[in-house]
Design an enzyme around this catalytic site. Structure first.
Site, PDB file in Angstrom:
ATOM      1  N   ARG A   1      29.576  45.064 -87.350  1.00 49.17           N
ATOM      2  CA  ARG A   1      30.332  45.567 -85.990  1.00 49.17           C
ATOM      3  C   ARG A   1      29.786  44.882 -84.919  1.00 49.17           C
ATOM      4  O   ARG A   1      30.666  44.584 -83.848  1.00 49.17           O
ATOM      5  CB  ARG A   1      30.010  47.132 -86.018  1.00 49.17           C
ATOM      6  CG  ARG A   1      31.154  48.044 -86.729  1.00 49.17           C
ATOM      7  CD  ARG A   1      30.161  49.211 -87.141  1.00 49.17           C
ATOM      8  NE  ARG A   1      29.132  49.033 -88.113  1.00 49.17           N
ATOM      9  CZ  ARG A   1      29.666  48.924 -89.348  1.00 49.17           C
ATOM     10  NH1 ARG A   1      30.661  49.089 -89.795  1.00 49.17           N
ATOM     11  NH2 ARG A   1      28.471  48.551 -90.250  1.00 49.17           N
ATOM     12  N   THR A   2      28.367  44.788 -84.793  1.00 47.71           N
ATOM     13  CA  THR A   2      27.850  44.325 -83.408  1.00 47.71           C
ATOM     14  C   THR A   2      28.304  42.829 -83.130  1.00 47.71           C
ATOM     15  O   THR A   2      29.018  42.577 -82.228  1.00 47.71           O
ATOM     16  CB  THR A   2      26.356  44.526 -83.495  1.00 47.71           C
ATOM     17  OG1 THR A   2      25.957  45.771 -83.551  1.00 47.71           O
ATOM     18  CG2 THR A   2      25.956  44.014 -82.104  1.00 47.71           C
TER      19      THR A   2
ATOM     20  N   LYS B   1      12.764  25.966 -90.658  1.00 45.80           N
ATOM     21  CA  LYS B   1      11.724  24.845 -90.463  1.00 45.80           C
ATOM     22  C   LYS B   1      10.385  25.315 -89.676  1.00 45.80           C
ATOM     23  O   LYS B   1       9.597  24.394 -89.524  1.00 45.80           O
ATOM     24  CB  LYS B   1      12.329  23.654 -89.804  1.00 45.80           C
ATOM     25  CG  LYS B   1      13.518  23.089 -90.588  1.00 45.80           C
ATOM     26  CD  LYS B   1      14.145  21.982 -89.857  1.00 45.80           C
ATOM     27  CE  LYS B   1      15.471  21.687 -90.298  1.00 45.80           C
ATOM     28  NZ  LYS B   1      16.315  20.515 -89.234  1.00 45.80           N
TER      29      LYS B   1
ATOM     30  N   ARG C   1      20.155  39.377 -82.362  1.00 48.61           N
ATOM     31  CA  ARG C   1      19.637  40.120 -83.252  1.00 48.61           C
ATOM     32  C   ARG C   1      18.254  39.584 -83.997  1.00 48.61           C
ATOM     33  O   ARG C   1      18.685  38.510 -84.701  1.00 48.61           O
ATOM     34  CB  ARG C   1      20.808  40.627 -84.220  1.00 48.61           C
ATOM     35  CG  ARG C   1      20.016  41.913 -85.038  1.00 48.61           C
ATOM     36  CD  ARG C   1      21.106  42.390 -85.935  1.00 48.61           C
ATOM     37  NE  ARG C   1      21.674  43.390 -85.096  1.00 48.61           N
ATOM     38  CZ  ARG C   1      22.876  44.324 -85.733  1.00 48.61           C
ATOM     39  NH1 ARG C   1      22.888  44.216 -86.765  1.00 48.61           N
ATOM     40  NH2 ARG C   1      23.298  45.131 -84.712  1.00 48.61           N
TER      41      ARG C   1
ATOM     42  N   HIS D   1      18.716  49.168 -79.529  1.00 51.68           N
ATOM     43  CA  HIS D   1      20.027  48.694 -79.690  1.00 51.68           C
ATOM     44  C   HIS D   1      20.908  49.231 -78.367  1.00 51.68           C
ATOM     45  O   HIS D   1      21.636  50.192 -78.606  1.00 51.68           O
ATOM     46  CB  HIS D   1      20.607  49.135 -80.889  1.00 51.68           C
ATOM     47  CG  HIS D   1      21.717  48.341 -81.580  1.00 51.68           C
ATOM     48  ND1 HIS D   1      22.693  47.533 -80.560  1.00 51.68           N
ATOM     49  CD2 HIS D   1      22.365  48.282 -82.775  1.00 51.68           C
ATOM     50  CE1 HIS D   1      23.649  46.760 -81.403  1.00 51.68           C
ATOM     51  NE2 HIS D   1      23.428  47.507 -82.620  1.00 51.68           N
TER      52      HIS D   1
HETATM   53  N1  ASP Z   1      24.299  49.097 -87.211  1.00 51.48           N
HETATM   54  C1  ASP Z   1      23.207  49.787 -86.752  1.00 51.48           C
HETATM   55  C2  ASP Z   1      22.241  48.941 -86.433  1.00 51.48           C
HETATM   56  O1  ASP Z   1      22.033  47.711 -86.413  1.00 51.48           O
HETATM   57  C3  ASP Z   1      22.796  51.117 -87.405  1.00 51.48           C
HETATM   58  C4  ASP Z   1      22.185  50.628 -88.780  1.00 51.48           C
HETATM   59  O2  ASP Z   1      22.141  49.465 -89.156  1.00 51.48           O
HETATM   60  O3  ASP Z   1      21.859  51.598 -89.567  1.00 51.48           O
HETATM   61  O4  ASP Z   1      21.309  49.294 -85.993  1.00 51.48           O
END
Ligand code: ASP
Length: 301
Positions: free
Chosen positions: A56-57, A86, A107, A135
């Site tokens: 999703r993100t 590397k 991320r 987040h």
């Molecule tokens: N998608 C959310 C996160 O990246 C929640 C999860 O992964 O549980 O933190």
């Protein structure tokens, strides 16, 4: 309304950088941008640099950028395919990617990675999840969802259950929803309880928090039920954290309430509840797009 003016330097690293005024304007702008496609960000490039899995993100950031006419470069599996393999430091990678893009969405599995990256980034950087840290953009779309579904966030009773120790969406959501005097019930086993220092800090700042192991003590007065999966990538604990949201629990949830989740779900949400109108998690996932459209506009214009 025009783009929300973000204070410079315009990185998005933590939910605690948002005050009520800025949050309100972002939510309002996101509402205006629902369903919109334009070319406001034509000529801009966004890099998505993901060292941890995401559905999703990453894809909602990319969808948001495409809908504003911008372009994307992506290392969607940076831990395997970038020069991290590397031995390149995160800092060096960020310095370089910042030469290729106008904004970086990062991320990373390490708490504080985004703060480190922002120190050397020549372009705005967004924390899309740093280990079990924060987040912040998930929290923005979470409170956008609460407002959209329930009319307002003010004073709402949010029941957080499951893994409250390793989840990064929970601390960010609590921080942002506290701006609206939301109340929280924390339902978990002791191993997965929110860190005591965090609970104490929140209480000291005036946030109303109830901790319990029994969801029945708090469900009758719930506005938002927010179960989280056990973050198996960050803990050896392998059982669901005690609460399963199923048809039986839904019978005890008030009619006015909604069920949210940052997703993915595991066994803490039974698929049998998916068609209940109070289930908001797929609508919540969709809300990631307008919220991130508003954020990209604020950072890039
Ligand atoms: N998608 C959310 C996160 O990246 C929640 C999860 O992964 O549980 O933190």
């Amino acid at each position: 309304m025009s783009a929300v003016a973000m204070p410079r330097p315009a990185h998005v690293l933590t939910a605690s950088q948002f005050d009520r005024e800025l949050t309100d304007s972002l939510l309002q702008r996101a509402a205006e941008l629902e369903g919109i496609r334009d070319n406001l960000l034509a000529g801009k490039i966004m890099a998505t640099l993901f060292y941890e899995p995401s559905t999703r993100t990453r894809l909602s950031f990319e969808s948001a950028m495409v809908r504003r006419g911008g372009e994307i470069i992506s290392a969607e599996d940076a831990s395997q395919t970038s020069s991290a393999v590397k031995g390149e430091t995160l800092e060096d990678t960020i310095r370089v990617v910042g030469c290729y893009a106008d904004l970086i969405v990062l991320r990373h599995p390490t708490v504080g990675a985004s703060q480190r990256a922002a120190l050397v980034s020549p372009v705005p950087l967004i924390n899309a999840g740093d280990g079990s840290g924060e987040h912040p953009t998930q929290a923005l779309l979470d409170i956008y969802t609460i407002k959209r579904e329930l009319g307002s966030i003010d004073g709402k009773h949010i029941v957080l259950c499951g893994d409250l120790r390793f989840s990064r969406t929970v601390p960010s959501l609590v921080t942002l929803a506290s701006l609206y005097n939301a109340r929280f019930s924390l339902v978990s086993t002791p191993e997965l309880a929110m860190a005591p220092e965090m609970v104490e800090a929140l209480r000291n700042s005036g946030t109303h928090i109830v901790e319990t192991a029994d969801i029945n003590e708090v469900i009758r007065d719930c506005d938002v039920l927010y179960p989280t999966r056990v973050q198996e990538e960050r803990t050896d604990i392998r059982y669901n954290a005690g609460v399963v949201v199923d048809n039986a629990l839904m019978q005890r949830l008030p009619e006015r309430a909604i069920v949210m989740s940052p997703l993915p779900r595991r066994d803490e949400i039974a698929p049998e509840i998916d068609n209940d109108p109070r289930v908001a998690y797929f609508r919540q996932a969709a809300n990631g797009v307008p919220v991130r459209m508003a954020l990209l506009e604020a950072l890039l214009t």
